[in-house]
Design a protein around this motif. Structure first.
Motif, PDB file in Angstrom:
ATOM      1  N   VAL A   1      22.528  30.581  32.114  1.00  0.00           N
ATOM      2  CA  VAL A   1      21.730  30.379  30.904  1.00  0.00           C
ATOM      3  C   VAL A   1      22.036  29.036  30.252  1.00  0.00           C
ATOM      4  CG1 VAL A   1      21.393  31.193  28.536  1.00  0.00           C
ATOM      5  CG2 VAL A   1      21.325  32.822  30.423  1.00  0.00           C
TER       6      VAL A   1
ATOM      7  N   ILE B   1      15.560  31.925  31.349  1.00  0.00           N
ATOM      8  CA  ILE B   1      16.529  32.425  30.364  1.00  0.00           C
ATOM      9  C   ILE B   1      16.038  33.736  29.768  1.00  0.00           C
ATOM     10  CG2 ILE B   1      17.552  31.993  28.090  1.00  0.00           C
ATOM     11  CD1 ILE B   1      17.641  29.019  28.834  1.00  0.00           C
TER      12      ILE B   1
ATOM     13  N   GLU C   1      12.476  26.814  32.571  1.00  0.00           N
ATOM     14  CA  GLU C   1      13.848  27.129  32.147  1.00  0.00           C
ATOM     15  C   GLU C   1      13.852  28.202  31.053  1.00  0.00           C
ATOM     16  OE1 GLU C   1      13.735  23.040  33.825  1.00  0.00           O
ATOM     17  OE2 GLU C   1      12.629  24.047  32.217  1.00  0.00           O
ATOM     18  N   SER C   2      12.937  28.076  30.099  1.00  0.00           N
ATOM     19  CA  SER C   2      12.852  29.062  29.025  1.00  0.00           C
ATOM     20  C   SER C   2      12.482  30.437  29.569  1.00  0.00           C
ATOM     21  CB  SER C   2      11.815  28.612  27.986  1.00  0.00           C
ATOM     22  OG  SER C   2      11.708  29.557  26.937  1.00  0.00           O
TER      23      SER C   2
ATOM     24  N   ALA D   1      19.587  25.761  29.777  1.00  0.00           N
ATOM     25  CA  ALA D   1      19.352  25.167  28.458  1.00  0.00           C
ATOM     26  C   ALA D   1      19.743  23.695  28.439  1.00  0.00           C
ATOM     27  CB  ALA D   1      20.131  25.935  27.394  1.00  0.00           C
TER      28      ALA D   1
ATOM     29  N   VAL E   1      15.335  30.065  22.531  1.00  0.00           N
ATOM     30  CA  VAL E   1      16.601  29.338  22.642  1.00  0.00           C
ATOM     31  C   VAL E   1      16.563  28.186  21.650  1.00  0.00           C
ATOM     32  CG1 VAL E   1      18.156  28.053  24.146  1.00  0.00           C
ATOM     33  CG2 VAL E   1      16.829  29.974  25.060  1.00  0.00           C
TER      34      VAL E   1
END
Length: 228
Positions: A23, A63, A59-60, A27, A91
């Protein structure tokens, strides 16, 4: 594990070390935008942070998949919070000078689907010694309650409370925030069920007959209180 008198639930190491590493790595390489883009009403005027966009960011999404999976698989969260629906997490990043002033969360949230926000969750993704300030501060009946948890820990709290994130004065605060709608809306009823289940689990092998009788009570209370 106990729920505090204020109704807050501290989950230690919600993420396993390998999940946490993944994670934080995502980020680190992901794109961030102005956090005001998702704030509404009065919250927009007091929000100063950055966040990963939930759309158009691989990526978001990755996660979000990890965080939502661990919430769904965590037995303490399931017993104490009884989530019915979970929003994909946001995030957020706070650098020196950034903060989120006193605000209350919207009662209804969601873009692809809408939920009633019964509880919020902040998952801390930075070592608390790596930044100054940045405490999550919740206003409760007993006064201000501050949280600056270990990396990988989460705090779940009632969305009915005013809360804020103190200014970060040095370093960088990284966190993931999400909201849940609970099968049982009333927090006091959820606490009763949580304690009842914990007591009943201790009877499973020690007294099978008592366990079965208490299991019946527990099940029938859920039938009375659940909203589906």
């Amino acid at each position: 594990m106990e729920i505090s008198e204020s109704g807050y639930l501290h989950i230690k190491q919600l993420l396993k070390p390998e999940e946490l590493e993944t994670v934080v790595g995502l980020a680190t390489v992901g794109r961030f935008v102005d956090g005001k883009l998702t704030a509404v009403d009065a919250a927009a005027s007091v929000k100063s942070n950055m966040q990963m966009p939930q759309e158009g960011s691989l990526e978001s999404q990755q996660i979000g998949n990890i965080v939502m999976r661990v919430i769904a698989q965590n037995p303490i969260v399931q017993s104490a919070i009884m989530p019915k629906m979970i929003l994909p997490p946001i995030v957020s990043k706070y650098q020196p000078g950034m903060n989120y002033g006193l605000h209350v969360d919207s009662p209804l949230m969601g873009s692809q689907y809408t939920i009633r926000t019964d509880v919020g969750m902040t998952l801390f993704l930075s070592d608390p010694e790596s930044y100054e300030g940045g405490e999550l501060v919740i206003h409760s009946e007993i006064g201000e309650v501050k949280y600056k948890l270990a990396k990988g820990d989460a705090i779940i709290y009632p969305t009915t409370k005013l809360h804020k994130v103190n200014p970060v004065t040095s370093g960088e605060r990284l966190a993931a925030v999400t909201w849940m709608q609970c099968v049982v809306r009333d927090s006091q009823k959820r606490e009763i069920l949580f304690k009842l289940k914990a007591a009943n689990d201790e009877l499973r092998s020690a007294n099978p007959n008592a366990f079965l009788n208490l299991q019946q009570v527990y099940s029938n209370l859920i039938r009375m209180w659940a909203e589906l």
